[in-house]
Write an enzyme that holds these catalytic residues in place. Structure first.
Site, PDB file in Angstrom:
ATOM      1  CD  GLU A   1     -14.100  28.688  24.527  1.00  0.00           C
ATOM      2  OE1 GLU A   1     -13.941  29.587  25.383  1.00  0.00           O
ATOM      3  OE2 GLU A   1     -13.165  28.025  24.059  1.00  0.00           O
TER       4      GLU A   1
ATOM      5  CG  HIS B   1      -9.388  18.256  27.275  1.00  0.00           C
ATOM      6  ND1 HIS B   1      -8.934  18.892  28.395  1.00  0.00           N
ATOM      7  CD2 HIS B   1      -9.097  19.082  26.247  1.00  0.00           C
ATOM      8  CE1 HIS B   1      -8.386  20.053  28.067  1.00  0.00           C
ATOM      9  NE2 HIS B   1      -8.469  20.200  26.765  1.00  0.00           N
TER      10      HIS B   1
HETATM   11  C1  LIG Z   1     -11.979  27.228  27.190  1.00  0.00           C
HETATM   12  C2  LIG Z   1     -11.100  26.519  26.235  1.00  0.00           C
HETATM   13  N1  LIG Z   1     -11.251  26.749  24.918  1.00  0.00           N
HETATM   14  C3  LIG Z   1     -10.464  26.121  24.027  1.00  0.00           C
HETATM   15  C4  LIG Z   1      -9.508  25.237  24.456  1.00  0.00           C
HETATM   16  C5  LIG Z   1      -8.612  24.516  23.449  1.00  0.00           C
HETATM   17  N2  LIG Z   1      -7.273  25.091  23.557  1.00  0.00           N
HETATM   18  C6  LIG Z   1      -6.332  24.553  24.343  1.00  0.00           C
HETATM   19  S1  LIG Z   1      -4.952  25.483  24.423  1.00  0.00           S
HETATM   20  C7  LIG Z   1      -5.587  26.599  23.320  1.00  0.00           C
HETATM   21  C8  LIG Z   1      -4.776  27.772  22.890  1.00  0.00           C
HETATM   22  C9  LIG Z   1      -4.345  28.573  24.025  1.00  0.00           C
HETATM   23  O1  LIG Z   1      -3.538  29.602  23.564  1.00  0.00           O
HETATM   24  P1  LIG Z   1      -2.668  30.430  24.584  1.00  0.00           P
HETATM   25  O2  LIG Z   1      -3.505  30.829  25.743  1.00  0.00           O
HETATM   26  O3  LIG Z   1      -2.002  31.496  23.826  1.00  0.00           O
HETATM   27  O4  LIG Z   1      -1.612  29.360  25.132  1.00  0.00           O
HETATM   28  P2  LIG Z   1      -0.484  28.599  24.314  1.00  0.00           P
HETATM   29  O5  LIG Z   1      -1.085  27.302  23.893  1.00  0.00           O
HETATM   30  O6  LIG Z   1      -0.074  29.442  23.177  1.00  0.00           O
HETATM   31  O7  LIG Z   1       0.598  28.361  25.303  1.00  0.00           O
HETATM   32  C10 LIG Z   1      -6.877  26.248  22.945  1.00  0.00           C
HETATM   33  C11 LIG Z   1      -7.725  26.987  22.005  1.00  0.00           C
HETATM   34  C12 LIG Z   1      -9.403  25.005  25.840  1.00  0.00           C
HETATM   35  N3  LIG Z   1      -8.516  24.132  26.335  1.00  0.00           N
HETATM   36  N4  LIG Z   1     -10.190  25.659  26.706  1.00  0.00           N
END
Ligand SMILES: Cc1ncc(C[n+]2csc(CCOP(=O)(O)OP(=O)(O)O)c2C)c(N)n1
Ligand SMILES: [Mg+2]
Lengths: 317, 321
Positions: free
Chosen positions: A51, A120
């Site tokens: 971000e 959140h």
């Molecule tokens: C700083 C932040 N940006 C966006 C989000 C929204 N979000 C939650 S999980 C996620 C994806 C995370 O992907 P990854 O790290 O590969 O974990 P996975 O969900 O695949 O286990 C996003 C974009 C968040 N929680 N925190």
């Protein structure tokens, strides 16, 4: 008139602007397939989850002649980009003596009420009110979100649009023809003479529901929706309070140092209005706690119609 | 060399416990009995099970939004976990956290963090504490491929590198952050090129093979205990459900890809292996499965019997005493 959702209305504002202005770029972590299809992946860019960097990129794009739209999704993720928003977006025009323009629109959802738990669920606009240089929107209807985003997309300053998460699916009338809603013009959502209720964001529908109940008891409440927090339509609020002599400010965010505190301060420090007050004004805000997950506790922590009614009765006594 | 039978059965039992727990949660989310955002660990069980098997309660883990499996593998109380997910008073966080924020400090599970990447810096602190205490304890942080693109990830690798922290970075590379492919989002290509650049020992393993994870994590954790600095383990795996459990969110991943990964189920393939090897006789396997199912049923009964917190409990714990 046709009815569309809040989210659809916001999307329309962006798409219409992208159609008329080719020097526009969109960034966000999620693919927006329909926009990518229409405008191409050069202009509608999927970013890694980074971000602070993609907000910074948006500022750089803006300063280099591209109007930029950033979708941060939830305010909670926006905190990762606080450096770029507060240290840079807010100050860059001023600090560099107005040499360049930074037309960046940053969107994020705010609010509680969907069991999202502490991280959140947050409504942090007051933090940004404390950072001069940003214009701040808090639209509460589909009509307003489209109209305000249209204005934002013609504005030459960084704008942050705080969009209540729970209103995303709410429907409302939105004209087909082009229109915009100016910044700094509050909407009087309901006219009244006994009490002024200034309500922010998701609290606007709650306040209107409370006003309906008050009307049944013979109390006429005026409901004002500022629509933008910076600039804030202080004159409209003062005008209403001078008329009714009573004020309740409703905000979902935590009470301490919130937007509601600022509104009360503006009323209290305006001599002509202060003199017209018939009772001490009240605030109905989120409790000063992180939002808990469990439904009974969450409900306790955030304002709703019944809490507005209780405060209104106190102010009317 | 074949692992001893107790370890094999233990790895299987942990994976199965996670699977049954998560199946219960998914059912209850879809039936509307669990509210909020629940990110399912189904498909990734081998990672948590294989890594945590090497840890004692004195070792710490830091988890992310997809954290139920990490908690179970670290030995968190499943009753209190389940109660937390239902928002009940006897939940491990008294209903304050819910699915995304389970913590059980008593077993060294320092909490799940819903902000992508945010657990990484916190884990460096846990690892520094272990180093300062000098008792050969370690810290482990679990994160996804998506988290590797946040600044905090890079800053944490660097910090762990220069301070030679006893920290194991476990990247669960399930190929996507929500719907964004890692292959698009990551310039480095292979994730391990990043720890390599920070001079951090690293390895990539088949994350659905619990023994492969177990062996690689074991070697890494031994290094940590010897004080040789941080290690990085990439586990290639896959999540079966949508990003969080919901009928309303899109899954843009190819259908065939999802089906292919389901064929490589870490739990079922390991059960087959244990039967084939004769580690577990069919009857023993069945009784183990029944035991696990009872544990989950009991956890649900515990959660169901627990009351909701009082509304005013919202005011408690903003500050500690
Ligand atoms: C700083 C932040 N940006 C966006 C989000 C929204 N979000 C939650 S999980 C996620 C994806 C995370 O992907 P990854 O790290 O590969 O974990 P996975 O969900 O695949 O286990 C996003 C974009 C968040 N929680 N925190
Ligand atoms: Mg991932």
């Amino acid at each position: 008139m046709r009815e569309i959702t809040y989210d659809q209305a916001a999307g329309e504002a962006i798409r219409e602007t992208f159609r008329s202005n080719p020097r526009t770029v969109y960034v966000g972590t999620d693919p927006v397939l329909d926009m990518q299809k229409e405008f191409g992946e050069d202009r509608v860019r999927v970013t890694p989850i980074a971000e602070n960097s993609f907000v910074g990129a948006a500022i750089g794009l803006a300063g280099s002649g591209y109007r930029t739209v950033v979708n941060l999704r939830m305010a909670t993720f926006g905190f990762v980009a606080m450096d770029q928003m507060i240290n840079h977006a807010a100050k860059i025009t001023y600090m560099f003596g107005g040499q360049a323009r930074f037309p960046v629109l940053i969107r994020m959802t705010v609010g509680a009420g969907f069991f999202g738990a502490a991280e959140h669920s947050i409504s942090p606009y007051a933090m940004f009110m404390n950072a001069p240089g940003l214009k701040l929107l808090l639209p509460s209807t589909p009509y307003d979100v489209k109209g305000l985003l249209k204005t934002a997309l013609a504005e030459n300053n960084p704008v942050i649009s705080f969009e209540p998460f729970l209103l995303g699916k709410a429907k409302g009338e939105v004209p087909e023809e082009d229109y915009s809603v100016p910044f700094g013009h509050a909407a009087v959502r309901r006219k009244g003479s006994d009490l002024t209720v200034v309500a922010l964001g998701r609290m606007v529908p709650e306040a209107l529901a409370a006003a309906d109940d008050l009307a049944k008891g013979g109390v006429s409440a005026e409901v004002i929706d500022p629509r933008t927090l910076v600039p804030l339509d202080t004159a409209a609020i003062l005008r209403s309070v001078r008329k009714t002599g009573r004020l309740v400010v409703v905000d979902e965010a935590c009470q301490t140092c919130g937007a509601a505190a600022e509104i009360l301060a503006r009323v209290a420090s305006d001599k002509a209005t202060f003199g017209k007050l018939k009772s001490a004004p009240a605030r109905v805000c989120g409790l000063d706690v992180p939002i808990p997950f469990s439904p009974p506790m969450e409900k306790f922590a955030v304002p709703d119609k019944s809490k507005i009614l209780k405060a209104a009765k106190g102010v009317l006594r | 060399m074949e692992l001893d039978k107790k370890t094999q059965a233990g790895l299987y039992e942990t994976m199965l416990t996670i699977r049954r727990f998560e199946e219960h949660v998914a059912r209850e989310v879809f039936d509307g009995h669990i509210v909020g955002f629940a990110h399912s660990y189904i498909g990734q069980e081998a990672v948590a099970a294989g890594v945590c098997r090497h840890l004692t309660v004195k070792d710490k883990i830091v988890s992310n939004h997809r954290g139920h499996g990490h908690c179970i593998a670290k030995g968190a109380d499943v009753n209190r976990m389940m109660a937390e997910i239902y928002g009940k008073k006897d939940g491990c966080c008294k209903g304050k956290g819910g699915s995304m924020h389970i913590a059980d400090f008593g077993v060294g599970m320092l909490g799940a963090d819903g902000i992508v990447g945010a657990g990484l810096p916190i884990s460096t602190g846990a690892a520094l504490a272990a180093k300062l205490e000098g008792k050969k304890n370690v810290a482990v942080v679990f994160f996804g491929d998506g988290a590797c693109n946040e600044g905090e990830f890079h800053e944490s690798l660097n910090l762990a590198g220069i301070w030679k922290l006893p920290l194991l970075f476990v990247c669960e590379n399930n190929g996507y952050g929500v719907n964004t492919p890692a292959s698009y989002a990551m310039a480095a290509g292979d994730i391990t090129r990043i720890p390599e650049a920070y001079h951090i020992a690293n390895a990539t393993v088949e994350g659905n093979d619990v023994e492969a994870v177990y062996e690689a994590a074991g070697a890494a954790i031994e290094r940590l205990r010897r004080g040789e600095g941080p290690c990085f383990l990439e586990c290639k795996t896959y999540r079966w459900h949508t990003h969080f459990l919901s009928k309303d969110i899109e899954d843009l991943r190819p259908k065939g890809e999802i089906a292919a990964w389901k064929e490589r189920c870490p739990v079922a393939t390991y059960a087959d292996k244990l039967l084939r090897r004769g580690t577990l006789a069919p009857a023993r396997l069945q009784s183990l499965q029944a035991k696990v199912q009872k544990k989950i049923d009991d956890a649900f009964a515990f959660a169901a019997a627990s009351p909701y917190p009082k509304p005013e409990d919202a005011l408690a714990d903003v500050y500690s005493a």
